[in-house]
Design an enzyme around this catalytic site. Structure first.
Site, PDB file in Angstrom:
ATOM      1  CG  HIS A 230     -26.165 -16.645  44.892  1.00 14.05           C
ATOM      2  ND1 HIS A 230     -25.133 -16.761  45.796  1.00 14.05           N
ATOM      3  CD2 HIS A 230     -27.002 -17.686  45.156  1.00 14.05           C
ATOM      4  CE1 HIS A 230     -25.326 -17.822  46.559  1.00 14.05           C
ATOM      5  NE2 HIS A 230     -26.466 -18.400  46.194  1.00 14.05           N
ATOM      6  CG  ASP A 232     -30.382 -20.067  46.367  1.00 16.68           C
ATOM      7  OD1 ASP A 232     -29.246 -19.755  45.955  1.00 16.68           O
ATOM      8  OD2 ASP A 232     -30.602 -20.447  47.530  1.00 16.68           O
ATOM      9  CG  HIS A 287     -28.150 -16.261  49.844  1.00 17.52           C
ATOM     10  ND1 HIS A 287     -29.212 -16.201  48.950  1.00 17.52           N
ATOM     11  CD2 HIS A 287     -27.572 -17.468  49.633  1.00 17.52           C
ATOM     12  CE1 HIS A 287     -29.261 -17.318  48.248  1.00 17.52           C
ATOM     13  NE2 HIS A 287     -28.271 -18.102  48.630  1.00 17.52           N
ATOM     14  NE  ARG A 297     -20.572 -20.959  56.828  1.00 14.72           N
ATOM     15  CZ  ARG A 297     -21.377 -20.886  55.782  1.00 14.72           C
ATOM     16  NH1 ARG A 297     -20.893 -20.740  54.570  1.00 14.72           N
ATOM     17  NH2 ARG A 297     -22.679 -20.954  55.943  1.00 14.72           N
TER      18      ARG A 297
HETATM   19  C1  LIG Z   1     -30.719 -26.294  39.988  1.00 17.37           C
HETATM   20  C2  LIG Z   1     -29.710 -25.467  40.150  1.00 17.37           C
HETATM   21  C3  LIG Z   1     -29.717 -24.280  41.022  1.00 17.37           C
HETATM   22  C4  LIG Z   1     -28.292 -23.760  40.940  1.00 17.37           C
HETATM   23  C5  LIG Z   1     -27.926 -24.109  39.523  1.00 17.37           C
HETATM   24  C6  LIG Z   1     -28.393 -25.562  39.467  1.00 17.37           C
HETATM   25  O1  LIG Z   1     -28.487 -26.053  38.176  1.00 17.37           O
HETATM   26  C7  LIG Z   1     -27.441 -26.456  40.284  1.00 17.37           C
HETATM   27  C8  LIG Z   1     -26.593 -25.648  41.261  1.00 17.37           C
HETATM   28  C9  LIG Z   1     -27.371 -24.521  41.934  1.00 17.37           C
HETATM   29  C10 LIG Z   1     -26.436 -23.465  42.487  1.00 17.37           C
HETATM   30  C11 LIG Z   1     -25.859 -23.769  43.880  1.00 17.37           C
HETATM   31  C12 LIG Z   1     -24.916 -22.618  44.300  1.00 17.37           C
HETATM   32  C13 LIG Z   1     -25.534 -21.234  44.071  1.00 17.37           C
HETATM   33  C14 LIG Z   1     -26.166 -21.180  42.658  1.00 17.37           C
HETATM   34  C15 LIG Z   1     -26.643 -19.765  42.325  1.00 17.37           C
HETATM   35  C16 LIG Z   1     -25.173 -21.740  41.697  1.00 17.37           C
HETATM   36  O2  LIG Z   1     -24.268 -21.164  41.141  1.00 17.37           O
HETATM   37  O3  LIG Z   1     -25.389 -23.111  41.567  1.00 17.37           O
HETATM   38  C17 LIG Z   1     -27.274 -22.217  42.546  1.00 17.37           C
HETATM   39  C18 LIG Z   1     -28.074 -22.273  41.234  1.00 17.37           C
HETATM   40  C19 LIG Z   1     -29.344 -21.441  41.275  1.00 17.37           C
HETATM   41  O4  LIG Z   1     -30.081 -21.465  42.273  1.00 17.37           O
HETATM   42  O5  LIG Z   1     -29.580 -20.746  40.299  1.00 17.37           O
HETATM   43  O1  LIG Z   2     -22.625 -21.566  52.139  1.00 16.13           O
HETATM   44  C1  LIG Z   2     -23.611 -20.879  52.333  1.00 16.13           C
HETATM   45  O2  LIG Z   2     -23.951 -20.504  53.449  1.00 16.13           O
HETATM   46  C2  LIG Z   2     -24.444 -20.434  51.169  1.00 16.13           C
HETATM   47  C3  LIG Z   2     -24.587 -21.487  50.105  1.00 16.13           C
HETATM   48  C4  LIG Z   2     -25.515 -21.058  49.015  1.00 16.13           C
HETATM   49  O3  LIG Z   2     -25.965 -19.954  48.983  1.00 16.13           O
HETATM   50  C5  LIG Z   2     -25.880 -22.015  47.962  1.00 16.13           C
HETATM   51  O4  LIG Z   2     -25.337 -23.150  47.919  1.00 16.13           O
HETATM   52  O5  LIG Z   2     -26.748 -21.631  47.143  1.00 16.13           O
HETATM   53 FE   LIG Z   3     -27.584 -19.757  47.484  1.00 15.22          FE
END
Ligand SMILES: C=C1C[C@]23C[C@@]1(O)CC[C@H]2[C@@]12CCC[C@@](C)(C(=O)O1)[C@H]2[C@@H]3C(=O)O
Ligand SMILES: O=C(O)CCC(=O)C(=O)O
Ligand SMILES: [Fe+2]
Length: 360
Positions: A230, A232, A287, A297
Site C-alpha cells: 500500500h 500511505d 511498501h 516484529r
Molecule cells: C489517518 C489514517 C491513515 C490510515 C487510515 C487512517 O485513518 C488510520 C490508519 C492508517 C493506516 C495505518 C496502516 C496502513 C494504512 C494504509 C491503513 O490501513 O491504516 C494507513 C491508512 C492510510 O495511510 O491510508
Molecule cells: O510494519 C511496517 O514496517 C510497515 C507499517 C506500515 O506500513 C503502516 O503502518 O502504514
Molecule cells: Fe504504511
C-alpha cells in the site's frame, strides 16, 4: 491529536471482522485464510530485487541534507534517517509500550477494539477489507487521545502510557515539519508559497494517526503477508521498526527491497498527499511488511497530514506555464474517503479529475 479523521469512518465505514482475530500464539500451521498467492495480491510474487540497491540513508546532521532528502523523495519516495533528534529513550519507551500492548491476552485487547464508528483502537489493519486473505498481523490505531482505550487495557497504568504517547507525538510532529521543509526546500518552495496555498508555514494544526503494528512469529512466512502492499495517504509517515526486518519498499525498476532495521534510525515515507502537493514530483512509496518464523516484529508508524479540512492541491510554484495541475484540490478527509473506496488506485482515480466535481 485531533479526532476528526477518525470519524471519516462514521460515514464510510471500512468493514473488518475484528471478532475474527486469531490468537496467533496457538497456531502451529498456516490456515488457508492466511495463505496468500499471486491471485490474492498481484504484487505478492513480484520479484525481490537482485540488485544491491538500498534505500538512501541520510544523516540529518550532515551538510547538503535538503538536496539528499529531495533526491530520495523523487527517486524512492522513502529514506532512512539518523541524528533526527528523537531521544533513543523515547523510542525504547514506545517500543516497550507496543510490545506490552500486543502481549496482553486477546480478550483484554478486544476491550479496546475499534468500534463501528471510529478507526481508533485495536483490530486488523484497515486495508484488510480490500483482500480476501487475512494478514498475519494485528494493529492498534490512535487518533486523538488514547486515554479511553488505554484505561481499558491497563486500568492501573494508563497514565504512564498516555504520557509516552504524548511525548512521542510531540517529537514526531516537530520532526515531520522539519523533514517537510527539507523536502520542499529542495524544490525551491518558500514559506510564502505554502502560506498562499492556505497552509501555515510551520504546519500548525497538522493532524496525525499513530499506528502500532505487531507481526507475530509465523509458521510459514513465505506464504503469509504481514501488511499488504500500500501507499500511505499522508503527507509523510515516520516509521520506527524494532530490530526485526520485515519492511519492504517497491520501485518499478528495482523490485522489492528490504529496509534493514538500523538501531535508533527512522524510516520516512512520502505519502499520497505530498505526491499531490508536489504535482507528482515526489513519489509516494509502495511498501509492505513480510513476516518471519524466528522473531516477532513490531513497528510504530506516525502518519502525518494536514488539518483534515485543509484543501490540498498542487503548489502553483511547482507547475510550469506549459503544464496544468495533475490533481484537483481536496482535503485529507476527502482523500481518505477516496482511499476507502479505490485503495491503491486512488491517485490514478483522481488524476486529472476536474476540480469542480465532487470526489467520492
Ligand atoms: C489517518 C489514517 C491513515 C490510515 C487510515 C487512517 O485513518 C488510520 C490508519 C492508517 C493506516 C495505518 C496502516 C496502513 C494504512 C494504509 C491503513 O490501513 O491504516 C494507513 C491508512 C492510510 O495511510 O491510508
Ligand atoms: O510494519 C511496517 O514496517 C510497515 C507499517 C506500515 O506500513 C503502516 O503502518 O502504514
Ligand atoms: Fe504504511
Amino acid at each position: 491529536m485531533n479526532s476528526t479523521l477518525s470519524h471519516v469512518y462514521r460515514t464510510h465505514p471500512i468493514h473488518i471482522q475484528s471478532s475474527n482475530l486469531p490468537d496467533f500464539r496457538s497456531l502451529s500451521y498456516l490456515p488457508d485464510s492466511y495463505t496468500w498467492t499471486a491471485k490474492d495480491d498481484l504484487l505478492f510474487s513480484a520479484s525481490a530485487s537482485n540488485s544491491n540497491a538500498s534505500l538512501p540513508f541520510i544523516d540529518l546532521s550532515r551538510p547538503h541534507v535538503a538536496t539528499r532528502v529531495g533526491h530520495a523523495c523523487t527517486t524512492w519516495g522513502a529514506f532512512q534517517i539518523t541524528n533526527h533528534g528523537v531521544p533513543l529513550r523515547l523510542l525504547e519507551d514506545i517500543e516497550l509500550l507496543t510490545e506490552n500492548l500486543f502481549r496482553l491476552p486477546v480478550h483484554r485487547k478486544l476491550k479496546a477494539a475499534r468500534g463501528d464508528d471510529t478507526i481508533s483502537g485495536y483490530g486488523v489493519a484497515p486495508i484488510a477489507s480490500f483482500f480476501n486473505k487475512q494478514m498475519w498481523s494485528e494493529g492498534f490505531t490512535v487518533i486523538g487521545s488514547p486515554l479511553n482505550h488505554f484505561h481499558k487495557l491497563w486500568p492501573g497504568y494508563h497514565h504512564k502510557y498516555c504520557e509516552i504517547m504524548k511525548e512521542y507525538e510531540e517529537h514526531m510532529q516537530k520532526l515531520a515539519a522539519k523533514l517537510m521543509w527539507l523536502a520542499l526546500g529542495s524544490l525551491g518552495v518558500e514559506e510564502n508559497d505554502i502560506e498562499s496555498a492556505g497552509m501555515s508555514s510551520d504546519f500548525q494544526g497538522a493532524e496525525a494517526a499513530i499506528q502500532l503494528n505487531h507481526y507475530p512469529l509465523c509458521p510459514e512466512p513465505d506464504r503469509a503477508m504481514g501488511l499488504a502492499a500500500h501507499t500511505d495517504s499522508t503527507l509523510m509517515t515516520i516509521l520506527y521498526q524494532n530490530n526485526t526486518a520485515g519492511l519492504q519498499v517497491f520501485r518499478d525498476d528495482v523490485g522489492w527491497i528490504t529496509v534493514p532495521p538500523v538501531p535508533g534510525s527512522l524510516v520516512v515515507n512520502v505519502g499520497d498527499l505530498l505526491h499531490i502537493l508536489t504535482n507528482g514530483i515526489f513519489q509516494s512509496v509502495l511498501h509492505r511488511a513480510r513476516v518471519n518464523h524466528l522473531r516477532s516484529r513490531f513497528s510504530m508508524a506516525y502518519l502525518w497530514g494536514p488539518p483534515s479540512e485543509q484543501m490540498i492541491s498542487p503548489l502553483p510554484k511547482l507547475i510550469d506555464s506549459l503544464q496544468s495541475p495533475h490533481y484537483p484540490s481536496l482535503t485529507w478527509k476527502q482523500y481518505l474517503v477516496t482511499k476507502a473506496t479505490h485503495f491503491n488506485q486512488s491517485l490514478s482515480f483522481i488524476r486529472n479529475y476536474p476540480s469542480s466535481d465532487q470526489i467520492s
